[in-house]
Design an enzyme around this catalytic site. Structure first.
Site, short mmCIF file in Angstrom:
data_model
loop_
_atom_site.label_atom_id
_atom_site.label_comp_id
_atom_site.label_asym_id
_atom_site.label_seq_id
_atom_site.Cartn_x
_atom_site.Cartn_y
_atom_site.Cartn_z
N CYS A 374 -67.16 33.91 6.22
CA CYS A 374 -66.30 35.20 6.14
C CYS A 374 -64.80 35.06 6.64
CB CYS A 374 -66.34 35.63 7.10
SG CYS A 374 -68.28 36.08 7.98
N ARG A 403 -75.57 25.15 11.24
CA ARG A 403 -75.49 25.81 12.79
C ARG A 403 -76.17 24.59 13.71
NH1 ARG A 403 -76.12 32.13 10.68
NH2 ARG A 403 -74.21 32.53 10.10
N GLN A 421 -76.19 30.70 2.71
CA GLN A 421 -76.09 32.24 2.44
C GLN A 421 -75.43 32.63 0.81
OE1 GLN A 421 -73.20 32.79 5.58
NE2 GLN A 421 -74.74 33.89 6.59
N ASP A 423 -74.00 34.99 0.25
CA ASP A 423 -73.07 36.15 1.07
C ASP A 423 -72.09 36.84 0.72
OD1 ASP A 423 -71.81 36.82 3.97
OD2 ASP A 423 -70.92 34.66 4.82
N HIS A 425 -67.90 39.37 0.97
CA HIS A 425 -67.59 39.63 1.48
C HIS A 425 -66.71 41.40 1.02
CE1 HIS A 425 -68.04 36.95 4.44
NE2 HIS A 425 -68.37 37.46 5.11
N LYS A 509 -74.89 48.32 11.67
CA LYS A 509 -75.19 47.72 10.59
C LYS A 509 -76.52 48.21 9.86
CE LYS A 509 -77.61 44.25 13.08
NZ LYS A 509 -78.24 43.14 13.52
N HIS A 555 -69.23 42.32 6.03
CA HIS A 555 -70.39 41.24 5.49
C HIS A 555 -71.56 41.64 5.40
CE1 HIS A 555 -68.03 39.26 8.87
NE2 HIS A 555 -67.80 40.17 9.63
ZN ZN Z 1 -69.66 37.15 7.10
#
Ligand code: ZN
Ligand code: ZN
Length: 681
Positions: A374, A403, A421, A423, A425, A509, A555
């Protein structure tokens, strides 16, 4: 005679003598119900919150040894009333339901009684064991024992046999109330120290509730089924180590697990699912099919993608990148390591610290391996002043993050320390949010369809409205975005479960769970609002009114991570990927060396057409080659010999469909092309 009033679920009221039992009432209603009944639920009619006396005593106050599961059992799922034995005398006006195996609560009571049956059988065979606790669990039960020697598989077989004998004897599960000192004396004499400890700690009332099954006497608030005869479909599964009270450092116990269902058919189905899960285990298949590995030398939770796994990943990622571009996303890349300061601005250095690798010092500055993408995307958004005309900005990255996960929880591809990910945004204006969410959901469905999933569950998670102080964003922010999620799901006709208080701390979410080939749910796609980061980073855009505004930020990840989704795909397909994903789509098998020229030509032609093909030119018998290709789960085997060479054909064999006979090579090629292009699953 004193009479009481029993209100049945259909509203009918029965007047019966004080002390009548649920078993007697079931018998009055129908012998069939009496036969089916396992346990009863009662709720005092006159608004009393405590369970009726005699039953209340131990039950409510005693904190059960098997706290969580028993607590779930004794107050019913809808929060109304209490479960009691069918033989419990009813001593006041109540609403009564008689529960049969159709009721999930009753099954848990049956399983609890099966745990007692296990303990009773163990005591018959090993009278010197020390008893721990034995609650029901989702698919059965367990009981903890201390014994010097480990229980062997032969012991388990003997115990199970003994359980069947005791079940056949139909021994009653009897409830007794004892004064606490007497209860302690009983266990002290019997030298059951753990039970003494439980009675000391947890029996607060003067009278303590006990159940006996043959020689077994348990400090237990119940309820239980009337007798052992109803426990028929069970199987002892395994022995595992467990600490007394689950605390490391406490005495080690042996926990015997059992599966228990009401019918043999349900048990068989469960055992079959377990076998299937083993057969599909992605860690085993990953090794057998040479897809990936975890190398102790490199460290736990870090994935090595081997050539075949790498090929599948390429195909997956190609599909995804094309879709991202088609759907108006921009592809970006951000660094793996960035100043710790940035993670302080984002807040991760504070609230996410426990999940991050430690910082790395470079030129007296601390740098942080990224746990999330992010902030990187935010910096790209912030790199220039944005106008409302540019919104929505959709930044997507196959972003690798690291992580910290405890080594004990790491699991193949599903729980790792480094992963990529898929991912993205989305930064947009409030009026764009519903169409953006709809587009995310549409994308999620495209993922499901493309990768061969048809069933799913959706959850919509909101904040805990009682504690707005725990969340960033105003009540209007939360209401507006939760409303947007809800309206979009409703408009699209997607059923969902509402989860109050389950939202992320930074916004509401929606989560998609895919159901795989053997009915297991997998948390995958997530779409989350964020009321936290736009403020922390001071994100802006210039609106139509010429003023600066804060954009909404979402996200979203579809697969979650490439690693995890790959693991799920391996298990979903049991390693037999559909042809468009398969690392090797066809294996060419010459009957003998004599046909190697034709075999080479076939291979070259397939390769030139863009297919992933392998030639097995080993000097092996055809049967052995077929077996090996079969083990590698290659979709097509193309057998070539004299006949084929002469006719320009291949004899096609399919991984699961078997022999499909000879086909002209050109025809097979165009067929394969069609299957790959349509991503047939
Ligand atoms: Zn994010
Ligand atoms: Zn018990």
């Amino acid at each position: 005679m004193d009479m009481i009033h029993i209100t049945m679920p259909d509203g009918a009221i029965r007047e019966v003598p004080l002390g009548t039992t649920a078993a007697e009432i079931a018998q009055q209603i129908s012998p069939r119900l009496a036969k089916e009944a396992l346990v009863a639920r009662i709720a005092p009619t006159h608004g009393l919150t405590a369970p009726p006396s005699g039953w209340s005593a131990g039950a409510a106050a005693e904190k059960s040894p098997d706290a969580a599961s028993e607590a779930r059992m004794s107050s019913s799922a809808n929060g109304e009333g209490f479960l009691v034995d069918l033989r419990a005398p009813i001593d006041q006006d109540v609403r009564l339901s008689i529960l049969t195996p159709k009721d999930p609560e009753a099954i848990q009571v049956l399983r609890h009684s099966a745990a007692h049956l296990l303990a009773a059988a163990v005591l018959e065979l090993f009278p010197n064991v020390k008893l721990g606790i034995g609650p029901p669990i989702d698919t059965g039960f367990f009981y903890d024992f201390v014994r010097a020697e480990p229980f062997t598989p032969e012991d388990l077989a003997r115990i199970e046999k003994k359980m069947r004998e005791l079940a056949a004897e139909d021994i009653p599960n009897e409830r007794k109330m004892l004064p606490k000192p007497e209860a302690l004396e009983l266990y002290r004499k019997w030298d059951q120290g753990f039970k003494c400890e439980l009675v000391e700690e947890r029996a607060i009332e003067p009278m303590v509730s006990f159940y006996t099954t043959g020689k077994f006497i348990d400090f237990c608030r119940g309820p239980h089924i009337p007798s052992t005869g109803r426990i028929r479909a069970f199987k002892l599964m395994s022995v595992a180590g467990a600490y007394w009270k689950g605390q490391e450092g406490n005495p080690q116990m042996q926990r015997i697990y059992g599966a228990c269902f009401y019918t043999q058919q349900e048990l068989d189905e469960y055992l079959h699912r377990i076998e299937e899960a083993k057969r599909r285990d992605h860690r085993r298949l990953g090794q057998e099919l040479e897809l990936f590995s975890v190398q102790e030398e490199a460290g736990p939770g870090l994935i090595f993608w081997h050539p075949k796994g790498g090929l599948v990943r390429k195909v997956m990622e190609d599909w995804l990148r094309d879709e991202l571009l088609r759907r108006g996303y921009d592809l970006v890349y951000t660094p793996h390591i960035m100043r710790l300061e940035l993670w302080k601005t984002s807040g991760h250095a504070n609230f996410y610290r426990e999940n991050m690798f430690g910082p790395v010092e470079v030129e007296k500055d601390d740098y942080q391996l990224k746990p999330m993408n992010c902030p990187g995307h935010i910096l790209i958004y912030k790199s220039k002043l944005r106008s409302y005309r540019e919104l929505p900005v959709r930044l997507a990255e196959l972003g690798t993050v690291y992580r910290y996960e405890r080594s004990g929880v790491l699991h193949g591809l599903l729980r790792v320390r480094g992963f990529t990910q898929d991912d993205a945004h989305i930064f947009c204006m409030p009026e764009q949010i519903e169409s953006e969410i709809e587009a995310c959901i549409d994308f999620a469905f495209a993922v499901m369809k493309t990768f061969g999933f048809t069933e799913y569950e959706v959850e919509l998670s909101d904040w805990d409205a009682k504690h707005p102080e725990n969340y960033p964003g105003s009540a209007e922010d939360w209401a507006r975005s939760t409303g947007a999620l809800e309206r979009t799901l409703t408009r699209l006709g997607i059923p969902f479960k509402r989860m109050e208080g389950e939202g992320a701390f930074y916004g509401p979410k929606i989560d998609f769970k895919l159901i795989d080939a053997i009915g297991r749910p997998w948390q995958l796609t997530t779409v989350q609002f964020d009321f936290n980061l736009p403020g922390r980073f001071g994100l802006e855009y210039v609106g139509e009114d010429g003023n600066r505004h804060q954009p909404l930020m979402v996200h979203r990840a579809l697969w979650g991570s490439v690693e995890r989704f790959f693991g799920i795909l391996i298990e979903h397909y049991a390693g037999a990927f559909p042809v468009w994903l398969a690392p090797v789509q066809a294996e060419v098998l010459p009957l003998s060396e004599k046909f190697s020229i034709y075999a080479n030509n076939v291979t070259a032609e397939l390769r030139a057409a863009g297919f992933r093909v392998h030639l097995d030119d080993r000097n092996e018998k055809l049967q052995a080659k077929i077996r090996d290709a079969q083990l590698l789960k290659i979709p097509y085997m193309l057998i070539v010999g004299g006949k084929e060479a002469e006719a320009g054909t291949v004899s096609v064999r399919h991984q699961s469909k078997g022999d499909l006979g000879p086909r002209p090579l050109g025809e097979f090629l165009s067929d394969l092309r069609q299957q790959v292009d349509s991503r047939a699953v």
